[in-house]
Design an enzyme around this catalytic site. Structure first.
Site, PDB file in Angstrom:
ATOM      1  N   ASN A  87       0.832  -1.212   0.000  1.00 14.56           N
ATOM      2  CA  ASN A  87       0.000   0.000   0.000  1.00 14.56           C
ATOM      3  C   ASN A  87       0.867   1.263   0.000  1.00 14.56           C
ATOM      4  O   ASN A  87       0.519   2.272  -0.620  1.00 14.56           O
ATOM      5  CB  ASN A  87      -0.942  -0.006   1.206  1.00 14.56           C
ATOM      6  CG  ASN A  87      -2.101  -0.967   1.028  1.00 14.56           C
ATOM      7  OD1 ASN A  87      -2.578  -1.177  -0.089  1.00 14.56           O
ATOM      8  ND2 ASN A  87      -2.542  -1.587   2.119  1.00 14.56           N
ATOM      9  N   GLU A  88       1.992   1.201   0.713  1.00 14.05           N
ATOM     10  CA  GLU A  88       2.970   2.301   0.646  1.00 14.05           C
ATOM     11  C   GLU A  88       3.413   2.523  -0.791  1.00 14.05           C
ATOM     12  O   GLU A  88       3.495   3.647  -1.282  1.00 14.05           O
ATOM     13  CB  GLU A  88       4.216   1.969   1.490  1.00 14.05           C
ATOM     14  CG  GLU A  88       4.181   2.468   2.892  1.00 14.05           C
ATOM     15  CD  GLU A  88       5.513   2.207   3.601  1.00 14.05           C
ATOM     16  OE1 GLU A  88       5.605   2.551   4.776  1.00 14.05           O
ATOM     17  OE2 GLU A  88       6.453   1.665   2.966  1.00 14.05           O
ATOM     18  N   LEU A  89       3.717   1.407  -1.461  1.00 11.52           N
ATOM     19  CA  LEU A  89       4.219   1.489  -2.825  1.00 11.52           C
ATOM     20  C   LEU A  89       3.179   2.109  -3.767  1.00 11.52           C
ATOM     21  O   LEU A  89       3.526   2.919  -4.642  1.00 11.52           O
ATOM     22  CB  LEU A  89       4.610   0.095  -3.317  1.00 11.52           C
ATOM     23  CG  LEU A  89       5.199   0.024  -4.735  1.00 11.52           C
ATOM     24  CD1 LEU A  89       6.485   0.830  -4.823  1.00 11.52           C
ATOM     25  CD2 LEU A  89       5.448  -1.430  -5.132  1.00 11.52           C
TER      26      LEU A  89
END
Length: 743
Positions: A87-89
């Protein structure tokens, strides 16, 4: 939380970098070393310690991603096992797309192909994570992984030493951070559009060839500002870079054509290689030194084809990928040199012009209430010229409507003559008397002088220099460069000269008209009101200076005698013994015709003594009061046999003696020069003796190229950063000296 679109406009970053990583894989090993190297390089990184991990990333983490300039994705074997990482990516790749943030990749023990195709051990971890998620999430993650794997990055398997890879990553990050446009230019209306057009013309992706690009347009249109912004934006992408400013002035150095070209090459190489005082002996020097270097060079305000022939005659002089940017008012000059890749800077639109005026008049991009009609009218009267808009706008900051009306009435008269210098004169006329005097002195004597020198020159001149400089900066009449130099636009310099020409002769503090100066010097018609004489002897058949002429000018502080056009003839004659005024602070006299300075020369107030190409054999006798003296330059004074006692020159910073071919030794009194920073003695071919075993802690740069008789290097400073001593008989230097450059 702010939306992405709202953040695009502000572009303010709290952190240099944000790293996305799988903690168990790298936190205690690779990441800890990376943080340490970043800290050493002055690079800040967001620290996620204390943020609780869950299936969805925390709002504080999203904010940190958006507020970081560079986003570093460390892809390791188990990166895809964490939905948090994935999700960060997704957020990182969205920021790259929407906000233009830089994304860098590090493949730590994982093949980029495995990341791209989600195969191998990396793929197994990804499949397991997807089994706990929705199809929508899986599609987003797959796209983010594919996109990030296509970003060329560092691959640990390509390195035999992890420490070297970390050092390389830190260097790359530093260069990318330095490439961020300087905040000096962020508020300049219309500049971004110019930069985009220039970057298109520069073809920066063509790394296999060097290229010369021109920027042309009328004076005051913003050519230099565009060039400075480009230098700030692009310089970190080049091995070497320099901004050659004030070329028009530097070209008037009193030499023949060959000598002028050598002089210009010497200036360029000294600047781009950061080696002050370099000596150039042939016109192939630039090609020899730069043909294998990727360089960015700005040649600003070129006004003569010979300047281009000297500095950028062929693109083959520079390494592949080099870019040379030339600014000029003369488009034909570019065409004559074969530069067809040219950006013509046009006048800004009415809307942009209004915004420029308002930025300076109101410190915002729109008019204050009740001023819109006035601002629109004034913009039109200034002819949409950026320099005029900034100067006139600054002069009206905080003023009332009736004062705006008065200025516009004057401009309507000037506009009939279409004279931009008269428009700019509004800025001068808005000043108080003290600031007007400071403006005129800078225009004639101190443009491109450092602030410290200006303060020293004008001390005890009944002027509050610090306050005055601040006023001139606020009125856009000067700016202070990053090198702490006072810089005035050439059009504003011309305004100053116009003002002096229009003054009644008996009211003038400064003389600049050559024929008037001839009369004053020959017939003793000077007066006590004079503070400065700037005497260009070009075109003067002959002037004979009376021995009493200068003595009458008891308040004269600044005397400059020079030629802007060289024809080989010396026209100034001093038949007797002249006496310089006692309050003199600047003495700049090229080709001084006497063998010595006057016996009764009062040196107590002198700050700069500049006497290149003189006939001097000696300077003065005995020990003189020299505590105010900061710079001495006797370059090319080939008859100078000795220097006087300099014991009292305790504030001297620069001593320049290039080409003093009769000089045999330096006096032992230089041991007292504890503020000396630069000692420049190139081509002193008879120099044999330099005092040894003294330590001038401030001395950083010594240039003695071509001092062929010098056999022993003086142990003169332990803080030298640059030592240039090629073509001498010196074979060794003391081991106590730690050098950055010894050539």
């Amino acid at each position: 939380m702010a939306s992405l679109s709202s953040l695009i406009k502000s572009r303010t970053y709290r952190f240099n970098t944000f790293s996305s990583f799988h903690g168990p894989d790298v936190r205690k090993s690779f990441l800890s070393h990376l943080r340490k190297q970043f800290s050493y390089n002055g690079i800040t990184m967001f620290d996620d310690q204390g943020i609780e991990r869950s299936e969805t990333i925390a709002p504080s983490l999203v904010q940190a991603i958006r507020e970081s300039r560079i986003l570093i994705v460390i892809l390791s074997k188990n990166y895809a096992s964490s939905s948090w990482c994935l999700n960060e990516l997704v957020e990182i790749m969205e920021c790259k797309k929407v906000m233009g943030q830089i994304v860098m990749t590090i493949f730590y023990g994982v093949d980029p192909t495995h990341v791209r195709k989600q195969i191998g051990d990396f793929g197994k971890a990804f499949t397991e994570t997807c089994s706990r998620s929705t199809d929508v999430e899986k599609l987003k993650w797959e796209k983010a992984l594919t996109d990030v794997s296509n970003i060329l990055g560092e691959h640990l398997l390509n390195w035999d030493n992890e420490a070297n890879m970390i050092e390389k990553v830190a260097g790359d990050v530093s260069r990318k951070l330095n490439a961020t446009p300087s905040k000096d230019f962020q508020d300049m209306e219309g500049l971004e559009a110019h930069l985009k057009k220039m970057q298109f013309l520069l073809h920066l992706d063509h790394e296999d060839e060097a290229m010369i690009v021109g920027i042309c347009g009328p004076a005051g249109i913003g050519k230099t500002t565009i060039a400075r912004a480009l230098h700030s934006l692009l310089s970190s992408s080049f091995r070497l870079s320099c901004f050659m400013e004030n070329l028009k002035e530097s070209y008037n150095s009193g030499l023949d054509e060959y000598g002028l070209k050598l002089f210009l090459q010497q200036q360029l190489l000294s600047k781009i290689l950061n080696q002050n005082g370099m000596r150039v002996y042939h016109l192939g020097a630039i090609h020899e030194r730069l043909s294998d270097q990727k360089v960015l060079i700005i040649l600003d305000d070129v006004n003569d084809l010979k300047q281009l022939e000297a500095l950028a005659n062929e693109t083959t002089w520079f390494g592949p990928g080099s870019r040379i940017i030339v600014t000029t008012e003369d488009q034909e000059l570019l065409q004559q040199h074969g530069i067809n890749n040219t950006y013509q800077v046009g006048f800004p639109s009415k809307e942009t012009s209004l915004k420029i005026l308002c930025k300076y008049a109101f410190r915002q991009s729109f008019p204050r209430r009740g001023f819109k009609e006035l601002a629109v009218r004034l913009t039109k009267l200034c002819g949409n010229l950026p320099l005029g808009l900034s100067v006139v706008g600054s002069s009206l900051r905080g003023k009332k409507e009736d004062e705006w009306e008065e200025v516009m009435r004057r401009l309507e008269i000037f506009l009939d003559h279409r004279d931009i210098e008269d428009i700019l004169r509004v800025g001068y006329e808005s000043l108080h008397d003290n600031e007007k005097s400071l403006f005129l002195h800078i225009a004639v004597f101190f443009n491109h002088k450092d602030v410290d020198s200006v303060n020293a020159m004008l001390a005890e001149n009944n002027l509050d220099i610090k306050h005055g400089l601040r006023i001139l900066v606020n009125r856009s009449l000067i700016y202070i460069s990053t090198k702490r130099e006072v810089v005035m636009h050439k059009l504003l310099q011309q305004v100053g000269r116009q003002v002096i020409h229009r003054q009644e002769p008996w009211k003038r503090q400064i003389l600049i008209d050559a024929h008037e100066i001839c009369d004053v010097l020959e017939n003793d018609t000077g007066n006590r009101a004079l503070s400065g004489i700037s005497f260009d002897t070009s075109g003067i058949n002959e002037v004979i200076i009376s021995d009493r002429a200068l003595r009458r000018m008891s308040n004269l502080r600044f005397l400059s005698v020079y030629k802007t056009r060289y024809d080989g003839n010396e026209r100034v004659h001093i038949p007797g013994e002249i006496e310089f005024p006692p309050r003199l602070r600047l003495l700049h006299w090229e080709a001084y015709p006497k063998k010595s300075l006057p016996l009764r020369f009062c040196l107590a107030n002198l700050v700069e003594l500049y006497m290149r190409d003189s006939q001097l054999e000696k300077l003065w006798e005995g020990t003189q009061p020299l505590t105010n003296l900061k710079k001495m330059d006797f370059s090319s004074s080939r008859y100078l046999k000795e220097l006087p006692d300099l014991s009292n020159a305790i504030n001297l910073k620069r001593l320049q003696l290039n080409g003093c071919t009769s000089l045999v030794e330096l006096p032992s009194s230089i041991a007292n020069l504890h503020k000396l920073e630069d000692l420049v003695m190139n081509s002193c071919v008879n120099l044999e003796v330099v005092p040894t075993n003294i330590n001038l802690a401030s001395l950083e740069r010594i240039y003695m190229i071509g001092c062929s008789r010098l056999r022993v290097f003086p142990n003169i400073s332990t803080n030298i950063s640059q030592l240039l001593m090629s073509e001498t008989g010196v074979e060794n230097v003391p081991p106590s000296i730690k050098l950055c450059n010894w050539l």
